[in-house]
Write a protein that holds these residues in place. Sequence first.
Motif, PDB file in Angstrom:
ATOM      1  N   GLN A 297      -5.698 -20.237  -6.700  1.00 27.46           N
ATOM      2  CA  GLN A 297      -4.911 -19.176  -7.329  1.00 27.46           C
ATOM      3  C   GLN A 297      -5.615 -17.822  -7.200  1.00 27.46           C
ATOM      4  OE1 GLN A 297      -3.887 -20.058 -11.372  1.00 27.46           O
ATOM      5  NE2 GLN A 297      -2.709 -18.190 -11.684  1.00 27.46           N
ATOM      6  N   ARG A 298      -6.908 -17.800  -7.514  1.00 26.80           N
ATOM      7  CA  ARG A 298      -7.658 -16.551  -7.418  1.00 26.80           C
ATOM      8  C   ARG A 298      -7.794 -16.110  -5.953  1.00 26.80           C
ATOM      9  NH1 ARG A 298     -12.904 -16.582 -10.908  1.00 26.80           N
ATOM     10  NH2 ARG A 298     -11.353 -16.340 -12.550  1.00 26.80           N
ATOM     11  N   LEU A 299      -7.917 -17.088  -5.041  1.00 24.82           N
ATOM     12  CA  LEU A 299      -8.026 -16.752  -3.616  1.00 24.82           C
ATOM     13  C   LEU A 299      -6.751 -16.070  -3.138  1.00 24.82           C
ATOM     14  CD1 LEU A 299      -9.529 -16.886  -0.914  1.00 24.82           C
ATOM     15  CD2 LEU A 299      -8.560 -19.168  -0.573  1.00 24.82           C
ATOM     16  N   ALA A 300      -5.591 -16.588  -3.542  1.00 21.37           N
ATOM     17  CA  ALA A 300      -4.323 -15.976  -3.129  1.00 21.37           C
ATOM     18  C   ALA A 300      -4.246 -14.536  -3.629  1.00 21.37           C
ATOM     19  CB  ALA A 300      -3.153 -16.795  -3.671  1.00 21.37           C
ATOM     20  N   PHE A 301      -4.679 -14.308  -4.876  1.00 21.53           N
ATOM     21  CA  PHE A 301      -4.655 -12.953  -5.433  1.00 21.53           C
ATOM     22  C   PHE A 301      -5.592 -12.031  -4.644  1.00 21.53           C
ATOM     23  CE2 PHE A 301      -6.362  -9.716  -8.307  1.00 21.53           C
ATOM     24  CZ  PHE A 301      -5.183  -9.131  -8.779  1.00 21.53           C
ATOM     25  N   ALA A 302      -6.816 -12.515  -4.348  1.00 21.76           N
ATOM     26  CA  ALA A 302      -7.797 -11.701  -3.629  1.00 21.76           C
ATOM     27  C   ALA A 302      -7.319 -11.383  -2.217  1.00 21.76           C
ATOM     28  CB  ALA A 302      -9.141 -12.418  -3.590  1.00 21.76           C
ATOM     29  N   GLU A 303      -6.743 -12.367  -1.541  1.00 23.28           N
ATOM     30  CA  GLU A 303      -6.248 -12.128  -0.172  1.00 23.28           C
ATOM     31  C   GLU A 303      -5.084 -11.141  -0.173  1.00 23.28           C
ATOM     32  OE1 GLU A 303      -7.331 -16.272   2.167  1.00 23.28           O
ATOM     33  OE2 GLU A 303      -5.451 -16.143   1.054  1.00 23.28           O
ATOM     34  N   ARG A 304      -4.245 -11.241  -1.178  1.00 20.99           N
ATOM     35  CA  ARG A 304      -3.129 -10.301  -1.283  1.00 20.99           C
ATOM     36  C   ARG A 304      -3.650  -8.874  -1.494  1.00 20.99           C
ATOM     37  NH1 ARG A 304      -0.445 -13.199  -4.372  1.00 20.99           N
ATOM     38  NH2 ARG A 304      -0.991 -12.316  -6.403  1.00 20.99           N
ATOM     39  N   ALA A 305      -4.649  -8.734  -2.376  1.00 19.25           N
ATOM     40  CA  ALA A 305      -5.242  -7.412  -2.621  1.00 19.25           C
ATOM     41  C   ALA A 305      -5.904  -6.865  -1.365  1.00 19.25           C
ATOM     42  CB  ALA A 305      -6.260  -7.510  -3.761  1.00 19.25           C
TER      43      ALA A 305
ATOM     44  N   LEU B  52     -16.239  -9.393  -8.006  1.00 20.27           N
ATOM     45  CA  LEU B  52     -16.051  -8.598  -6.795  1.00 20.27           C
ATOM     46  C   LEU B  52     -14.599  -8.155  -6.617  1.00 20.27           C
ATOM     47  CD1 LEU B  52     -18.329 -10.616  -4.348  1.00 20.27           C
ATOM     48  CD2 LEU B  52     -18.707  -8.266  -5.107  1.00 20.27           C
ATOM     49  N   VAL B  53     -13.647  -9.027  -6.983  1.00 22.62           N
ATOM     50  CA  VAL B  53     -12.235  -8.639  -6.900  1.00 22.62           C
ATOM     51  C   VAL B  53     -11.963  -7.455  -7.808  1.00 22.62           C
ATOM     52  CG1 VAL B  53      -9.883  -9.357  -7.456  1.00 22.62           C
ATOM     53  CG2 VAL B  53     -11.374 -10.899  -6.204  1.00 22.62           C
ATOM     54  N   CYS B  54     -12.427  -7.563  -9.052  1.00 25.46           N
ATOM     55  CA  CYS B  54     -12.210  -6.485 -10.017  1.00 25.46           C
ATOM     56  C   CYS B  54     -12.869  -5.193  -9.530  1.00 25.46           C
ATOM     57  CB  CYS B  54     -12.760  -6.900 -11.376  1.00 25.46           C
ATOM     58  SG  CYS B  54     -12.263  -5.815 -12.720  1.00 25.46           S
ATOM     59  N   ARG B  55     -14.083  -5.319  -9.002  1.00 23.69           N
ATOM     60  CA  ARG B  55     -14.799  -4.144  -8.501  1.00 23.69           C
ATOM     61  C   ARG B  55     -14.056  -3.514  -7.323  1.00 23.69           C
ATOM     62  NH1 ARG B  55     -19.482  -4.007  -4.998  1.00 23.69           N
ATOM     63  NH2 ARG B  55     -20.454  -1.968  -5.112  1.00 23.69           N
ATOM     64  N   GLY B  56     -13.529  -4.341  -6.436  1.00 21.95           N
ATOM     65  CA  GLY B  56     -12.770  -3.826  -5.301  1.00 21.95           C
ATOM     66  C   GLY B  56     -11.538  -3.054  -5.736  1.00 21.95           C
TER      67      GLY B  56
ATOM     68  N   ARG C 204      -5.096  -7.587   1.782  1.00 17.83           N
ATOM     69  CA  ARG C 204      -4.056  -7.204   2.747  1.00 17.83           C
ATOM     70  C   ARG C 204      -3.477  -5.821   2.402  1.00 17.83           C
ATOM     71  NH1 ARG C 204      -2.580 -12.712   2.437  1.00 17.83           N
ATOM     72  NH2 ARG C 204      -0.969 -12.235   0.889  1.00 17.83           N
ATOM     73  N   ARG C 205      -3.224  -5.605   1.116  1.00 17.02           N
ATOM     74  CA  ARG C 205      -2.692  -4.302   0.699  1.00 17.02           C
ATOM     75  C   ARG C 205      -3.693  -3.181   1.006  1.00 17.02           C
ATOM     76  NH1 ARG C 205      -0.444  -6.255  -5.224  1.00 17.02           N
ATOM     77  NH2 ARG C 205       1.473  -7.255  -4.497  1.00 17.02           N
ATOM     78  N   LEU C 206      -4.961  -3.454   0.768  1.00 13.55           N
ATOM     79  CA  LEU C 206      -5.980  -2.449   1.032  1.00 13.55           C
ATOM     80  C   LEU C 206      -6.047  -2.134   2.520  1.00 13.55           C
ATOM     81  CD1 LEU C 206      -8.342  -0.685   0.092  1.00 13.55           C
ATOM     82  CD2 LEU C 206      -9.826  -2.684   0.338  1.00 13.55           C
ATOM     83  N   ARG C 207      -5.947  -3.151   3.358  1.00 11.23           N
ATOM     84  CA  ARG C 207      -5.995  -2.915   4.803  1.00 11.23           C
ATOM     85  C   ARG C 207      -4.799  -2.085   5.271  1.00 11.23           C
ATOM     86  NH1 ARG C 207      -8.153  -8.995   6.393  1.00 11.23           N
ATOM     87  NH2 ARG C 207     -10.369  -8.484   6.245  1.00 11.23           N
ATOM     88  N   ARG C 208      -3.638  -2.309   4.645  1.00 12.75           N
ATOM     89  CA  ARG C 208      -2.482  -1.479   4.989  1.00 12.75           C
ATOM     90  C   ARG C 208      -2.735  -0.021   4.601  1.00 12.75           C
ATOM     91  NH1 ARG C 208       0.664  -6.182   3.576  1.00 12.75           N
ATOM     92  NH2 ARG C 208       0.917  -5.441   1.427  1.00 12.75           N
ATOM     93  N   SER C 209      -3.399   0.181   3.445  1.00 13.78           N
ATOM     94  CA  SER C 209      -3.728   1.549   3.014  1.00 13.78           C
ATOM     95  C   SER C 209      -4.691   2.204   3.994  1.00 13.78           C
ATOM     96  CB  SER C 209      -4.340   1.526   1.610  1.00 13.78           C
ATOM     97  OG  SER C 209      -3.425   1.020   0.670  1.00 13.78           O
ATOM     98  N   LEU C 210      -5.700   1.428   4.448  1.00  7.42           N
ATOM     99  CA  LEU C 210      -6.651   1.966   5.428  1.00  7.42           C
ATOM    100  C   LEU C 210      -5.956   2.317   6.733  1.00  7.42           C
ATOM    101  CD1 LEU C 210      -9.713  -0.379   4.824  1.00  7.42           C
ATOM    102  CD2 LEU C 210      -9.730   2.107   4.628  1.00  7.42           C
ATOM    103  N   GLN C 211      -5.012   1.467   7.142  1.00  6.63           N
ATOM    104  CA  GLN C 211      -4.282   1.726   8.388  1.00  6.63           C
ATOM    105  C   GLN C 211      -3.459   3.009   8.272  1.00  6.63           C
ATOM    106  OE1 GLN C 211      -4.701   0.071  11.098  1.00  6.63           O
ATOM    107  NE2 GLN C 211      -3.158   1.058  12.371  1.00  6.63           N
ATOM    108  N   ARG C 212      -2.793   3.171   7.116  1.00  6.26           N
ATOM    109  CA  ARG C 212      -2.011   4.391   6.917  1.00  6.26           C
ATOM    110  C   ARG C 212      -2.911   5.626   6.938  1.00  6.26           C
ATOM    111  NH1 ARG C 212       0.943   1.039   3.277  1.00  6.26           N
ATOM    112  NH2 ARG C 212      -0.314   1.761   1.519  1.00  6.26           N
ATOM    113  N   ARG C 213      -4.110   5.502   6.341  1.00  8.82           N
ATOM    114  CA  ARG C 213      -5.046   6.638   6.343  1.00  8.82           C
ATOM    115  C   ARG C 213      -5.459   6.981   7.766  1.00  8.82           C
ATOM    116  NH1 ARG C 213     -10.731   6.726   3.078  1.00  8.82           N
ATOM    117  NH2 ARG C 213      -9.395   7.267   1.311  1.00  8.82           N
ATOM    118  N   ARG C 214      -5.745   5.957   8.591  1.00  6.12           N
ATOM    119  CA  ARG C 214      -6.142   6.215   9.980  1.00  6.12           C
ATOM    120  C   ARG C 214      -5.021   6.917  10.747  1.00  6.12           C
ATOM    121  NH1 ARG C 214      -7.826   0.654   9.812  1.00  6.12           N
ATOM    122  NH2 ARG C 214     -10.049   0.494   9.321  1.00  6.12           N
TER     123      ARG C 214
END
Length: 872
Positions: free
Chosen positions: A845-853, A811-815, A855-865
């Motif tokens: 370790q994988r959880l930290a990577f997924a949460e970081r990804a 799911l991380v890779c797909r996201g 957070r970045r995606l949510r910032r992108s969505l916020q900028r789009r809004r």
Amino acid sequence: MVGDAERFWDELSRTYQAAGSPVLARLVALGERRRPPLRSSDATISDWLSRKTVPGRQSSEFFLFMVGCLEARAVQRARKAGGSWTKRERSWWEQLLQQARVGRAQAPEDVGPTGPVQLPTPDDLFVGREEPLRTLLAWLEPGTQQAEAPGGLGLGAQDGSTTVIRTLASAAAMEVTGMGGVGKTALVVEAARLAAAHGWYPGGVLFADLRGHSPSHDAAPDETLDAFLRTLRPREEPLPVLADKLRRWQQLLDELAAQQRPLLIILDNVRQAGRITQLLPVLPHRALLTSRHTHPAIRHRLALAPFPPVEAELFVSLRLREPGDTPVTTPDGVTLSVPDEQVRRIAELCGQLPLALGIVVALLRTEPDRSLRERVDELARNLLDGMEDEDETDVEGRPLTVRACFSFCYEHLPASRARVFRLLASAPGQDVSTTSAAVLLGAPADEARLALRGLARMHLLERSWRGSHELSEAEREHWSMHDLIRVYAEERGRAHAWEDGREDAVGRLLHHYRDAARSAAAIPRGRGMEETLLVLRAHRRKMVWLEAERVNVVEAAISAPASAWRVDLALALEEFFSKRRYYAEWARLAASAIDACQRGHGDRRKEFRALGDLSEALTGLGRFDEALAALDDADEAAALLDDRARALVAQQRGVVLTEADRPEDAMRSHETSAAFFQQAGDPAGLAAARRLIGDTLARCGQYEDAEAAFQASLAYYRMAGDVPGEVEALGSLGNAQSLLGHHQEAIESLDIANEYAVHTQNITCNIIGLHDLGLALHRAGQPQAALTKLRNAEQLARMFEHHQDYLGAVLVCRGLVLKELGRLRAAHTALTEAVEVIREVGDAQRLAFAERALRRLRRSLQRRRIKLWIRR
């Protein structure tokens, strides 16, 4: 509200017990015989009885028919026992059911536990203990403790003060102490049940019997942690090392505290408080402990004595129903009649001890044709004959009347039932299922169940349920003895061992465990992918059985006399324990197999394998020095075998050194292993050595050298005709090539690996291969093709619960691929689910990577809004 549902469940449970706890499948069958038939399932009825659900409208007719049958049976049984049972009419049950439904529907979300509630089946009638129960409930009620943990400090917090941590933990723990048989567990379970009903612990209520006074070994902290972690996060990958389990446990406690969902844990039969200090939570969570000893480290304590005379007499009165004597009114308004004089005599003869009272009263109720006075006179004679001194006590201050009570009841058992009682004490492990008991007794399951339930009605056995509903009722139904009763039954069993056929009975049970465990541990394969999926689904039930019975299986192997089958069982289960990461149990099993081999019950090669298993298990536990010491012994054994055995030792040594973060030493060991495989003329072994060398180089970031090692490994696997090995080598090679930027070569390697995985029906390799291929395509700039492969991997991972740990990575890779394509909302959905799945799995370790990804995606969505808002 919630109280209406609780009242419904209480009445249903009481009626079911009064009817003799009939087999659920029989109730289902009775409904199907009706015209028109009324259909339900034993799982549905079990949920009603275990307080999980209230019958819905579609189940109303079956439920009302069922309780009618139970009422009729309760009346019949009461008459035979010389008592009475007031039958409730259909309209009464209809009204009670309706109130329960309304109460469940209207209950606010924050009322009642939302987490799991795991408690032993409560006694059918809890009597007395008003003051201790009031004390426990006052302490359990949220907000009654002033010393909150500062800043949400957990036991794993690194504040530099172990003393502070232990002080905080002791503030959140209460210990209930008292002699054996005084009723500590019953009191604590009743308090926990009421606390859960009040909704005080929405995080859940967890129960663990530490077996501190059991004849077998007491439960280790990591066993208890495993059970708790699996309950709270059932899809989580088991953690191998105790320190990692403790960190995960503390993390979960902190998460629940942050969500304002306190958790209650119950640790029953604690012998040494020092062993479980790290399990204790801090506020707002609470822990209840029971023990026969006082532990100064626990700040809060409640000492429990035998019943006061008034409560002991009430206990007897409520359980001993006799017509025509002084009336007694129960708390719920039911009027009983028992002669006061005889009640007092019974209470005094049993020393007011609940365990003895329960057993003796149950026996006295079995002979309604004799007067109560006559039966109590007999009891008095037997008890006095069984004691040299009427005032003598045992080492715990317990009246010797307890042992005499056991003898009195045992002597009144029919011969066949006495044999069952004696043989059950010989069963290894903490309990025994109905199925296993039938094997032990050499009787059909229905016949064994009747005998077991008869002993339970005499309070000589306790019944519990364990395992998934995928198992049969006989496999889920388990029976255990109070440790005092078990000691007594064991003494009797040894005295009658020959006439009971004790040795043969134990042998039957051990062979049953061995054969069933072997069958579950052996993963079957079909002739095609579709057939393999069907075979694996059918095999899952065996795995569920082994999961539920593994503690008993291990105890059976270790407690049995050293024999060849003990060695065979340990070797057969190595794959199961390795995959499930039950390293502590695997280490015990491997050590017992080594001991059996050294006693002459296994050849040198089996001893060599067992030493390798022990090293693997110790490596999983992070005990690297001990693992290397086991390999030293294995090396001595290998020197007397062949070069291949020496190569395997060097290979395992390299794995241990890699895990111990000693890559240079690991490389030397793998090179030594390759040299031995070369001398032995074993291309498959040489291929595995080269692959491990490549893995070690890749861990050090030397991808070019790793690629060369994987190429060599692949060539040797092909020379040996080892297709599964080729799949692994191709997957490793493809990943190395992808990281080097050799995208086309990586895609070709991973494509071939996936074709081979499908051909060999290896679902795990197929999921991993599809994920790696999707990742390689993503790196190669082919996002649409990557999405196709990742969807296939996701579908395959969702088919089986034991492949959920791969789902998060997919799911991380797909996201990430969806984000690259600009499909931000779809990417957000995938990454959100990925975080949830990985959090349950516990891969930090994988959880930290997924949460970081995410957070970045949510910032992108916020900028789009924001951009859309500005344009408008």
